[in-house]
Design an enzyme around this catalytic site. Structure first.
Site, short mmCIF file in Angstrom:
data_model
loop_
_atom_site.label_atom_id
_atom_site.label_comp_id
_atom_site.label_asym_id
_atom_site.label_seq_id
_atom_site.Cartn_x
_atom_site.Cartn_y
_atom_site.Cartn_z
CB THR A 139 -0.87 -0.04 1.27
OG1 THR A 139 -1.71 -1.18 1.19
CG2 THR A 139 -1.70 1.21 1.46
NE ARG A 167 -9.10 -7.78 2.34
CZ ARG A 167 -8.01 -7.03 2.46
NH1 ARG A 167 -7.46 -6.46 1.39
NH2 ARG A 167 -7.45 -6.82 3.64
CB VAL A 168 -14.14 -2.74 1.21
CG1 VAL A 168 -13.75 -1.29 1.50
CG2 VAL A 168 -15.26 -2.78 0.16
CG ASP A 170 -6.43 -0.88 5.62
OD1 ASP A 170 -6.22 -1.88 4.88
OD2 ASP A 170 -5.57 -0.02 5.85
CB THR A 189 0.81 -0.12 4.82
OG1 THR A 189 0.90 -1.24 3.93
CG2 THR A 189 2.00 -0.19 5.77
CG HIS A 191 -4.51 -8.43 8.29
ND1 HIS A 191 -5.18 -8.95 9.36
CD2 HIS A 191 -5.03 -9.06 7.20
CE1 HIS A 191 -6.07 -9.84 8.95
NE2 HIS A 191 -5.98 -9.93 7.65
N1 GLY Z 1 -3.98 -2.55 3.78
C1 GLY Z 1 -4.24 -3.15 2.54
C2 GLY Z 1 -4.92 -4.43 2.63
O1 GLY Z 1 -5.36 -4.88 3.64
O2 GLY Z 1 -5.06 -5.09 1.63
#
Ligand code: GLY
Length: 276
Positions: A139, A167-168, A170, A189, A191
């Site tokens: 990201t 999928r959205v 963050d 950036t 998860h």
């Molecule tokens: N932060 C980017 C993702 O979870 O894919």
């Protein structure tokens, strides 16, 4: 490339420009480069498509904060510019998919064919697959404060390799992957699901009421690491321009120091909750 991106934003700030313009310019440079998982070069989802998310937020002294986000885009070269258009030219905060792309046309942002957004590297990675590819986030984000006291944060991503279509991330969600408030601005950036649950960027910015920028960044990453075992990184700036960043996964950072007019590559490697 990181330095080129920061220089694009620095050139705006040096000339008395707005933090908002600076973060959009910086993120656009990164979106245009195939090395990063944002814009052209975004990873592919499980259906072999690019689906990109982005968001931007700014706060100006004496005015309410404003923000815009976009998600599940396949046909926009610079999702961050569409996020800005949502903020500035729509009554809404978050637009997704076909509706967002229809809005782009009305905002004067052209669409491209979805395959134009797929880089050779992204195509190759799809066939490598496996855990390593899935862990890659890549990201991109930027935060800035300008001479007028405005602050802005912008974030853009192609998301997680092999993710389910729809999928959205963050990075589209205000308060999670992007936030700007009276105390500072932040971009994250890592998860996405954990970052959304933690409201990571808002938490970090709000904590500036009692913590320094480096401490706020470190606390945010230590918290998400302990509570969710998640890999994440954050950059933030407070209203005086003090910078904080921390991460427990690979992350590169470049900064602009207005006092000396210099851009620096800080490029820390992977490691536990690093900070300046
Ligand atoms: N932060 C980017 C993702 O979870 O894919």
């Amino acid at each position: 490339m990181m330095l080129a991106a920061v220089r694009a934003g620095a050139a705006i700030l040096k000339n008395g420009g707005r933090a908002l313009d600076a973060v959009i310019a910086t993120v656009s440079v990164l979106e245009n480069h195939p090395l990063f998982n944002a814009g052209y070069g975004s990873v592919l989802n499980s259906a072999g498509q690019v689906e990109m998310d982005a968001s931007v937020m700014e706060v100006n002294p004496g005015a309410p904060p404003r923000a815009g986000g976009v998600a599940a885009l396949s046909r926009i070269r610079n999702p961050i510019k569409l996020a800005r258009a949502v903020m500035e030219h729509s009554p809404h905060l978050l637009l997704v998919g076909a509706g967002a792309e229809r809005f782009a046309r009305s905002a004067g942002i052209s669409l491209c064919r979805p395959e134009m957004m797929i880089s050779p590297r992204a195509r190759e990675r799809r066939w490598i697959g496996g855990a390593k590819a899935k862990r890659g986030y890549g990201t991109v984000g930027a935060v800035a404060v300008d001479a007028h006291g405005s602050m802005a944060a912008a974030t853009s991503t192609g998301g997680m390799s092999g993710k389910l279509p729809g999928r959205v991330e963050d990075s589209a969600i205000i308060g999670a992957g992007t936030f700007a408030g009276p105390l500072g601005a932040a971009s994250a950036t890592g998860h996405g699901e954990a970052i959304i649950l933690a409201g990571l960027c808002r938490e970090a910015v709000d904590s500036l009421v009692k913590l320094s920028a480096p401490q706020a960044a470190r606390n945010a990453i230590a918290g998400i690491s302990q509570t969710a075992g998640a890999e994440a990184g954050i950059i933030l700036v407070d209203r005086r321009g003090r910078i904080g960043y921390a991460h427990n996964a690979a992350m590169e950072v470049a900064t602009f120091d207005p006092a000396h007019g210099l851009c620096h590559l800080r490029s820390p490697a992977t490691g536990p909750a690093r900070q300046p």
